[in-house]
Design a protein around this motif. Structure first.
Motif, mmCIF file in Angstrom:
data_model
loop_
_atom_site.group_PDB
_atom_site.id
_atom_site.type_symbol
_atom_site.label_atom_id
_atom_site.label_comp_id
_atom_site.label_asym_id
_atom_site.label_seq_id
_atom_site.Cartn_x
_atom_site.Cartn_y
_atom_site.Cartn_z
ATOM 1 N N TYR A 233 0.876 -1.280 -0.050
ATOM 2 C CA TYR A 233 0.136 0.037 -0.153
ATOM 3 C C TYR A 233 0.839 1.265 0.074
ATOM 4 N N THR B 227 -4.925 -5.830 -2.509
ATOM 5 C CA THR B 227 -6.181 -6.319 -2.112
ATOM 6 C C THR B 227 -6.616 -7.646 -2.457
ATOM 7 N N LEU C 262 -12.096 -3.003 -0.320
ATOM 8 C CA LEU C 262 -11.334 -3.681 0.697
ATOM 9 C C LEU C 262 -11.944 -3.833 2.140
ATOM 10 N N PHE D 97 -6.197 -0.450 7.389
ATOM 11 C CA PHE D 97 -6.111 -1.450 6.221
ATOM 12 C C PHE D 97 -6.148 -2.986 6.931
ATOM 13 N N SER E 133 -9.477 -11.083 5.597
ATOM 14 C CA SER E 133 -10.012 -9.770 5.433
ATOM 15 C C SER E 133 -11.492 -9.732 4.705
#
Lengths: 139, 499, 277, 102, 81, 189, 110, 494
Positions: A14, A55, B185, C23, C31
């Protein structure tokens, strides 16, 4: 300190995407050359693709999202487990995004060629000078 | 009605665009009729959708037969059915009106022109109908790419403007894409309804807030909100008049629709107006947008540039009205989408009509046009009055709701900006009218009564005037029926919790 | 300007950095992104579409509507380049001399307008005198192009089982034509794949895709629901989906190939189609 | 063996930096072309190695094959540039010329 | 998967990206842009996105660089920044 | 260095070499089609690795398409009876070439890693007239020269005049001539 | 056993790659850089591909053999394209008028 | 009080809009063109007049065109006050049309077709404003009137006209958008409706400060009423052709402003609320200030039309004053003053125009002795002056009388003083003109004794209006009845 390192290492993808995005954005704003701007635009788009692909990543030995026949994980055809394969959805999305970026690149280059044909230069400030010369200072 | 109706406004134009290329390549006369049929079919299906929505409420349609979180679903409700009808109608009218202009300006590029235009409409209608956040991005790119091309081919600075438009537009679209990525996400889904269902648990996450800001920033770029509006004036004023007429009324409006859709459907008003509480800040931004758009418009000396800056100011209206966050403001914003589409179409069409007879759109070229082209100028007057916000034209009523929303929210800065912009618009348009009104006198000082008849008259071709008059009448009709519009459609488009 | 740019880029970066803290970790298998929608694709795609390549299955079937417009984007980009750049009738208005190269000797002949054109296989029409007669490049590319094309077709046909699919195959096919145009010259490439051909193919490719979808509509299924095509193919619904994906990939390949070639033609010759890169 | 491949891949990746150095620094465009071409060939090898790391070489071979086939198109295109415009530097330092659009 | 490889390539990607926008020659920029896309392809492959890598490979090697070179060919190499 | 079209005709005969320019106007014999098809289908089978009806059918269709589109590219004018021999000899040539390439590679490696590399290398441009006539053989020669480290073909003129760059004199002293002889054997010239 | 041979090949390939990379850096001018760049890389690719092909055909199933053959096919293509690319670059250099570096020039410079 | 749904109000508005295309079509034939104008004027007057019996009978004629906002429609409602105003306007249109013919043809003006078109449009807007049922409709027609009169103001198309036109727009449109519109929206927001009601629609919860602000915004927002400091457009607008000044800037336009203020104060705010907050007095003082100051300025003006313009400003404030008194007599006086001042002032303007047509003179200082050359005109001028000053035997006296009674009723003695003072000032700036026109020595006279009146088309109208001014003193019953009825309706009394 080690927390920071964990934090960094855990998310380095990221961070890289942000860095690339900044590069692209900087190029698009700061560079005066239109072709450079177009390169910046493409880098910018790629940065976002990088984000999406990141992701999708799945640790723990997940494989590429093509179901293996027989060998490899020794799975029957209908027994794919979600944890064994990387998330395919972002890949799909980014295929589309890459196509879009190529298409945009094509059109942008086309317009750059037209601009050059018209003004004989790709530098923004020189183009501005020519326009001023042509129209006598009017916007 | 057919259960497949929601697919038609997208599929029919897409197929027609392809047919235009395939068939038009050999026969140059075909593109226009095909495009006409396609857009008419699009309009009809949009109207059919509207009827269905009014009768049955929200309609869903699963592309490929996959259920929503997995496949792509279309979702038609009052809001997008309304905007769809507007877009289709504006596109159809524009198409009919610009036929001669296209023939004149793009004599050897008729096939690509109509292909691109129909694709443009396809993209827009897809944006309006889709219920999938990523699908929206793809359609956005279709609409943008075709838009870049249509704008890029014009006189003078058009290519440069088109290139800047590409750069800015790509930044905008990419930001939107990034925001969607952040959402994905955090939630793992792309479907708007599913997102809305999964987001409430994440309201205190910074990532979601960031996603929202990024999306919003991207859309601001695309809709030419003030600080990032720089692409719009050059693009619209340098585009060929046909392309300007076709594109100007649609793009920014659809982007505002997207903003409303993202805010209301995906993030829900609770989040946008209460949790984040950025409404005030955005409204102040839009105040700046309105004021600066108006001020910049004052500084211009070309008709189309003036109109372009007015579009910038109008974007400020709609954004600000929406972010007031109350029923009146949002009603005003949605109503203004409808009205502004009609208004922009009217003025750009009128400008296009003028350009058929005058050499350029500098104000000096407009001298004496009231006599020369009375109908076009009359339409420009109606459009101008509507933009000023004079009753009973439609512009007045959306402005009414916006001001009312501003007062409701106690946001007097916004009210002041609206009024200021109206005044500036008065100044702008009456400057234009004045110049067009003051004709250069002939030797007889215009005293021969016989000379005041039809002799000096040389209006635009009837094919262009007829749609123009239709639009001008529509402006008044929209004004008179805005009450019904609001109570029958727009009220249902706003979530019940907004008061 | 540089400072402004730097500031805005840094601002943007900082804001985004601030977000990364929350995140999910990179590669976290639990996730939300990995646990909500995508498991269904991984677990069911094979059973529902009989395509082992999940990406292809999702691309062409679950989210086939996206891909339709992705193809349309390529088409519109090609159309845009054509629209913006193509200059028609340059030759007619200003007839330029024609250049021929006598292959055995390498002598370049300049035929003025109205002059007689040598009619012999020993003469090759060339675009400009600056284009050299480079035997090595020409021969090598000549040898390799058929294989590239075959590989492109292979990629299209095997999108179900291995990476690749319509788009990649189409690009490879397009690249082969571009390679031909670069190594020989534009005029010959145009002779092999003319402008009208590329335009019509490009539209036809998208048309195949959209038409397949519309055919599903006509068969009573939803748009792009290939299982509705089962009666046409004479197979069961899952096989029909697989075949539908194939048809669609072929359409994409066709469209992308022609689009890439077409963009190259216009961009490399600035729309005059006289001489290329 | 997996570890070996990993080390091989990392080593190869580190080698890329040398080629990239030439590509970024390279005094002339042609040096850059050399560098990029070298990056390309290393990329081909790396792709296969990554395939080994994933135990799915059959899937990565196609990519590498595509690479091997297409890698030189860009080089050919760039070299065409010099066949028409002979200068290696002259255009870079030339002052802008009016309407130079051949 | 293999984090080290990933990081190295990311670094290269950034280097070549910066190189592409700083080099004072558009043809060089175009070529570096090609390198950028090669490296991106590698990156996708490392992250397991084979289809994306394939696309990037075919596009980067076959089309986008060529288009860029063609555009530079038709315009100019000169750039001031 | 740069080839310009004007070459005085007296030092070369006009009809040296066959007109083998890769051109769409070349004659298309059925043999070339069939041969191309067979080669392509072999490659397809190698690539595909799937032998069910669908994929075979797709393969046939693909090969057919490519054959139609570019048979004249792969085999412009095949001399069919000669081909098997040629290919056989060519395959024999390859290991030799590989060996030479390997040897030369090691030489260049030595140069590269040598600390005093700058003293060892002595780049120069050499040239010679090749007696090979067909394009194919000339290209094979040129590429073989290029493949061998130490030598790079700079240019091959239409008369077979080959210019090449060597990194040191040793690399270019003998090898190209040996290669030329071998390739001449392969192509029976 | 096969693993070991494969590893040897790959290592050899890496050595060649290293040579190529170092050569690009060390060589004095464009023409001489082409020698390591074009050739050593190709050789390195050949070696490592052979190694990998060997490694991947261990099972001798049809699929694996085909994969190995495909890998070899890559090498074949690289052997065709790489010299062509090298030639194209050197041709461009000559046309661009780039003077080759020679020992004489070195002497003049120093 | 009964309500009748009737198409008449709409017809009255539409008739002059519908005639516009006809006027344009017959632009080549002036006689036909002006025939259309006359026809429209006649029909309009007849329609308006035909409503009088019903209204006097206590009914209201209503018609809703479109429900554009919840609680606020575009709707017509004919009540006594509106009818009074419509009657004045429509009747004077006939006269002015005749005068226009004389004036425009006499001066050979350009673009006469356009002139008649916009004249007709303006009248539509005026009648529409008169018949408005709510503030929204009123605003609609108010704006329509602003835009429709702009081409008339700038009719001459020279630099002076251009700058005047800008000033006109700046004041009129600027104030209406900047002040009236937000006030209206605010009222709508707090009360949910914009309809005129007997005691207003404002909820009592509105704080006095806001109420004051609203009243001031609306008072100044309807800048056509010419309340200082929003008055200076009116003198500027005198560059328009005189018939325009006559009908529009003495009757229609300015009276619409005053009418709007009247409506707002009585129908929206409500007499009780205003009185309670003491706002009536505030408005009274503003009006009084305007009356005095404008009269003083008028004294110093040399241009006849400018002097008339400042006079108009003052007289308009009488109407505002009448409304602000909020007493039955005051309201009656204000309403009557609309009619009385209209007839008086239009006469004066007609005279000014006639003088200009006949002699080309604009300034008062150049008019010494003109009475000998144009006796009819100057006689009419004298009658008009008397009416405006408020002296018998002219209609102006009646309205002033009611105003005076109103001040007494409201115990605003200061206002009584203001009215009387201003009447003196009126006399001071009108009568010298008449005096100098008739009574001067031969040397001073700038005209010979030869008769040189304006064309007949000019002369007849001014005779007519002068005559009506006198008639209205003798027989004010129609207007008086309407006014009394209106007061009853407004105050919601028995």
């Amino acid at each position: 300190m080690s927390e920071f390192i964990d934090f960094f290492v855990g998310k380095y993808n990221y961070w890289a995407f942000i860095l690339l995005m900044m590069i692209g954005l900087y190029a698009m704003i700061a560079k005066k050359n239109l072709a450079k701007k177009i390169i910046g635009m493409n880098i910018f788009q790629t940065a976002i693709i990088l984000f999406y692909i990141s992701t999708a990543a799945k640790g723990g030995g997940a494989s590429i999202p093509i179901i293996a026949h027989g060998h490899g994980h020794g799975l029957s055809e209908h027994g794919a487990r979600a944890a064994d394969y990387i998330n395919p959805l972002p890949h799909v999305l980014m295929l589309t995004a890459i196509v879009v970026s190529v298409a945009t690149l094509g059109v942008a280059l086309t317009l750059a060629v037209k601009v050059y044909h018209q003004y004989g230069t790709l530098e923004e400030d020189e183009i501005a000078d020519r326009i001023r010369a042509q129209t006598g200072g009017e916007p | 009605m057919s259960p497949h109706l929601p697919a038609l406004p997208v599929v029919v134009p897409l197929l027609s665009a392809l047919l235009i290329t395939i068939l038009g390549w050999s026969n140059r006369r075909l593109p226009f009729p095909i495009a006409l049929v396609a857009l008419t079919a699009g309009l009809l299906s949009a109207l059919g959708l509207m009827k269905d929505v009014l009768a049955r409420g929200v309609i869903g349609y699963n592309m490929g037969g996959w259920d929503p979180p997995w496949g792509i679903a279309y979702r038609v409700d009052h809001l997008n059915a309304l905007v769809l009808v507007v877009v289709m109608a504006a596109a159809l009218i524009g198409l009919i009106a610009t036929r001669d202009r296209v023939k004149a300006e793009f004599e050897d590029r008729i096939v690509p022109f109509y292909t691109l235009f129909v694709l443009f409409v396809t993209g827009l209608s897809g944006i309006l109908l889709t219920g999938d956040a990523f699908n929206l991005y793809v359609l956005l790119e279709i609409a943008s790419l075709t838009g870049y091309a249509l704008i890029g081919l014009g006189e003078g600075r058009a290519p440069l403007a088109g290139l800047n438009y590409i750069l800015m537009g790509t930044i905008g679209a990419s930001f939107y894409l990034l925001g969607v990525g952040y959402l994905y996400l955090m939630t793992g889904t792309l479907n708007m309804v599913d997102l809305a269902a999964r987001l409430p648990g994440l309201y205190d996450s910074h990532v979601v807030a960031l996603a929202f800001f990024i999306c919003l920033t991207g859309l601001f770029v695309k809709m030419a909100f003030f600080p990032v509006h720089v692409w719009l004036p050059n693009a619209y004023s340098n585009a060929s008049s046909a392309a300007g007429i076709l594109i100007a009324p649609l793009t920014t409006k659809v982007m505002i629709y997207v903003m409303i859709r993202i805010t209301l459907t995906v993030f829900t008003p609770d989040y946008a107006f209460d949790v984040l509480d950025i409404g005030d800040a955005v409204v102040w931004l839009s105040v700046i947008a309105i004021v600066m758009g108006s001020v910049f418009a004052l500084a211009q000396n070309r008709l189309k540039r003036i109109l372009s800056y007015i579009v910038v100011a109008e974007v400020g209206y709609m954004v600000g009205g929406f972010w007031l966050g109350n029923r009146a403001g949002i009603t005003g914003s949605i109503l203004h989408i409808v009205n502004d589409a009609a208004m922009t179409l009217c003025v750009f069409l009128a400008a296009g009509a003028l350009l058929t007879r005058v050499p350029g759109d500098r104000l000096i070229h407009l001298q004496g046009l009231f006599r020369k082209m009375p109908v076009s100028m009359a339409a420009l007057v109606v459009g101008g009055l509507s933009i000023i916000g004079a009753p009973p034209t439609c512009g007045f009523f959306s402005k009414w709701y916006l001001i009312s929303g501003g007062i409701d929210a106690g946001h007097y800065g916004f009210v002041a900006a609206l009024l200021f912009s109206s005044l500036v618009n008065v100044a702008l348009f009456f400057r234009v009218f004045e110049i067009a009104y003051y004709e250069p006198f002939g030797a007889d000082h215009g005293h021969d009564p016989r000379a005041h008849g039809a002799s000096g008259r040389e209006d635009a071709p009837a094919a262009m005037l007829a749609p123009l008059v239709v639009v001008a009448v529509l402006l008044v009709a929209l004004g008179l029926y805005s009450g019904d519009l609001v109570s029958a459609i727009i009220q249902h488009a706003i979530p019940a919790r907004i008061i | 300007m540089k400072l402004v740019a730097l500031a805005s880029a840094l601002l943007c970066g900082t804001i985004l950095l601030f977000g990364t803290a929350e995140f999910p970790d990179f590669g976290d298998p639990d996730s939300p992104a990995a646990s909500h929608v995508s498991p269904r694709y991984i677990e069911e795609a094979m059973a529902e579409t009989s395509a082992p390549n999940i990406v292809t299955a999702v691309l062409a079937d679950y989210r086939g509507f996206d891909t339709l417009f992705e193809t349309a984007v390529v088409f519109s980009a090609a159309m845009a380049c054509f629209f913006l750049l193509r200059i028609f009738g340059e030759d007619e208005r200003r007839p330029s001399e024609k250049l021929y190269r006598h292959l055995p000797t390498g002598i370049t002949l300049r035929i003025d307008p109205g002059g007689k054109v040598p009619d012999s296989p020993e003469f090759e029409r060339i675009d400009g005198i600056w284009i050299p007669h480079d035997v090595i490049v020409k021969t090598t590319t000549r040898l390799i192009i058929p294989f590239i094309q075959l590989f492109g077709l292979y990629v299209i046909a095997h999108g179900h089982h291995s990476p690749g699919g319509g788009f990649q195959g189409g690009v490879i096919l397009g690249a082969s034509v571009i390679l031909y145009a670069i190594s020989q010259n534009l005029r010959q490439a145009l002779g092999r794949m003319g402008e009208a051909v590329s335009a019509v193919f490009c539209a036809a490719g998208v048309f195949i895709y959209a038409g397949a979808g519309a055919l599903c509509l006509l068969m009573g299924a939803n748009f792009l629901d290939y299982s509705g095509l089962a009666p046409l193919f004479g197979v069961d619904a899952i096989q029909a989906r697989s075949l539908g994906i194939l048809v669609v990939e072929i359409g994409v390949g066709l469209a992308v190939m022609s689009a890439m070639v077409w963009i190259y033609y216009n961009l490399a010759s600035m729309g005059r189609h006289q001489e290329g890169l | 063996m997996h570890l070996f491949f990993l080390f091989a891949a990392v080593f190869l990746a580190l080698l890329i930096i040398l080629s990239l150095y030439r590509a970024v620094i390279g005094p002339t465009v042609l040096d850059r072309m050399i560098g990029v071409n070298a990056v390309g060939s290393k990329t081909t090898a790396l792709l296969i190695l990554i395939g080994l790391l994933y135990h799915r070489v059959d899937m990565f071979v196609d990519i590498a094959l595509a690479y091997a086939m297409l890698n030189f198109i860009a080089v050919l295109a760039a070299s065409r540039y010099f066949q028409k415009r002979k200068g290696l530097f002259d255009e870079i330092e030339r002052t802008p010329k009016e309407g130079d659009a051949s | 998967m293999s984090g080290q490889l990933d990081m190295i390539i990311l670094l290269f990607v950034i280097i070549s990206g910066i190189g592409a926008i700083t080099v004072r020659d558009l043809l060089g920029a175009a070529i570096l842009f090609g390198a950028y896309s090669f490296l991106m392809c590698l990156l996708w492959a490392i992250m397991g996105a084979v289809d994306v890598a394939f696309t990037e490979a075919s596009v980067g090697a076959g089309v986008s660089t060529v288009l860029f070179v063609a555009a530079v060919f038709r315009t100019t190499r000169r750039t001031k920044d | 260095m740069v080839e310009q079209a004007k070459v005085s005709p007296q030092n070369r005969s006009f009809h040296q070499g066959a007109p083998t320019g890769p051109d769409a106007r070349l004659q298309k014999s059925p043999a070339s089609y069939i041969l191309t098809f067979v080669i392509l289908f072999g490659i397809w089978l190698l690539l595909s690795g799937r032998f069910d009806l669908l994929h075979l059918g797709l393969g046939l269709a693909s090969c057919l398409l490519v054959t139609i589109f570019s048979a004249d590219l792969l085999l412009p004018a095949p001399n069919t009876p000669r081909l098997p021999g040629l290919w056989f000899r060519f395959i024999k040539y390859i290991p030799w070439l590989l060996y030479q390439v390997l040897v030369a590679n090691i030489h260049v490696m030595y140069l590269v890693f040598h600390p005093r590399m700058m003293d060892l290398i002595d780049p120069s441009i050499m040239e010679f007239d090749s007696r090979l006539k067909s394009d194919m053989s000339r290209v094979t020669l040129a590429n073989s020269i290029t493949l061998t480290p130490g030598t790079i073909t700079v240019h091959i003129s239409i008369y077979g005049h080959i210019t090449f760059h060597v990194i040191d004199i040793e690399s270019g002293k003998t090898l190209p001539w040996i290669m030329e002889a071998r390739i001449a054997d392969v192509f029976e010239e | 056993m096969i693993n070991l041979i494969a590893a040897m090949f790959i290592l050899l390939g890496l050595v060649f790659f290293t040579g190529g990379a170092v050569g690009i850096i060390r060589m004095p001018d464009f023409y001489s850089r082409l020698h390591p760049a074009g050739k050593l890389d190709t050789m390195g690719l050949l070696m490592s591909m052979i190694g990998i092909a060997l490694y991947s055909v261990q099972g001798f199933s049809l699929g694996e053999v085909l994969t190995g053959l495909k890998i070899i096919l890559i090498v074949v293509f690289v052997f065709i394209t790489s010299p062509t690319a090298t030639h194209a670059i050197v041709d461009a250099g000559v046309r661009a008028g780039l003077e080759p570096w020679t020992q004489q020039r070195r002497g003049e410079e120093s | 009080m009964e309500s009748i749904v009737s198409l008449k109000p709409l017809a009255a508005v539409l008739v002059s809009i519908l005639v516009v295309p006809l006027i344009i079509r017959s632009g080549n034939r002036p006689n036909l063109r002006e025939g259309w104008t006359f026809a429209a004027a006649g029909i309009k007057f007849l329609i308006v007049a035909s409503m009088v019996p019903a209204v006097l009978g206590g009914a209201k004629l209503e018609l809703t065109i479109a429900q554009v906002l919840p609680g606020a429609a575009i709707a017509f409602r004919v009540d006594a006050f509106g009818l009074l105003f419509a009657l004045v306007s429509s009747s004077l249109w006939i006269v002015t049309s005749a005068y226009s013919i004389g004036y425009m043809r006499g001066l050979d003006e350009h673009s006469q077709t356009r002139y008649f078109c916009f004249f007709a449009l303006s009248l539509s807007a005026t009648i529409g404003a008169a018949f408005s049922a709510n503030l929204l409709t009123l605003y609609l027609f108010y704006e329509m009137l602003s835009f429709a009169t702009y081409p008339l103001v700038t009719h001459h198309q020279d630099m002076e006209a251009r700058s005047s036109g800008r000033k006109y727009l700046f004041y009129i449109v600027g104030s209406s958008i900047g002040l009236a519109l937000p006030a209206m929206v605010y009222i709508y927001t707090v009360s949910g409706t914009l309809d005129f009601a007997a005691q207003g629609v404002m909820p009592a919860s509105v704080p006095p400060a806001v109420l004051t602000a609203l009243v001031l915004m609306l008072l100044f927002g309807f800048a056509k009423a010419g309340v200082m400091p929003f008055h200076s457009w009116l003198p500027a607008a005198m560059v328009a052709p005189t018939p325009v000044s006559a009908l529009l800037h003495a009757v229609a336009v300015v009276k619409v402003g005053a009418f709007c203020v009247f409506r707002v104060l009585t129908g929206v705010m409500g007499a009780d609320l205003l009185t309670g907050a003491g706002l009536g007095t505030l408005v009274c003082y503003i009006a009084a200030f305007t009356i005095i100051v404008s009269s003083l300025i008028a004294l110093s003006q040399d241009g006849l039309k400018r002097r008339l313009a400042f006079s108009t400003i003052g007289q308009l404030s009488y109407i505002v004053l009448g409304a602000a008194l909020l007493t039955p007599d005051g309201l009656t006086g204000g309403m009557l003053h609309i009619a009385m001042h209209a007839f008086g002032k239009i006469t004066l303007f007609f005279c000014a125009g006639a003088i200009f047509v006949a002699t080309g003179v604009k300034n008062i200082s150049d008019m010494t002795g003109i009475g000998k050359r144009m006796p009819i005109t100057m006689t009419a001028f004298f009658i008009g002056s008397l009416s405006v000053i408020g002296l018998p035997p002219c209609g102006g006296f009646i309205s002033k009388w009611f105003l005076v009674m109103g001040t007494l009723e409201a115990r605003q003695y200061a206002m009584l003083v203001v009215i009387l003072t201003s009447s003196l000032l009126n006399a001071a700036y009108f009568l010298p003109i008449v005096y100098r026109a008739f009574f001067c020595t031969e040397e001073e006279s700038k005209f010979d004794n030869r008769m040189g009146e304006a064309p007949l088309w000019c002369l007849v109208p001014l005779k007519l209006t002068a005559f009506i001014s006198i008639i209205l003193f003798l027989y004010p019953k129609p207007f008086l009845d309407l006014a009394r009825l209106a007061v009853v309706q407004i105050l919601g009394g028995p």
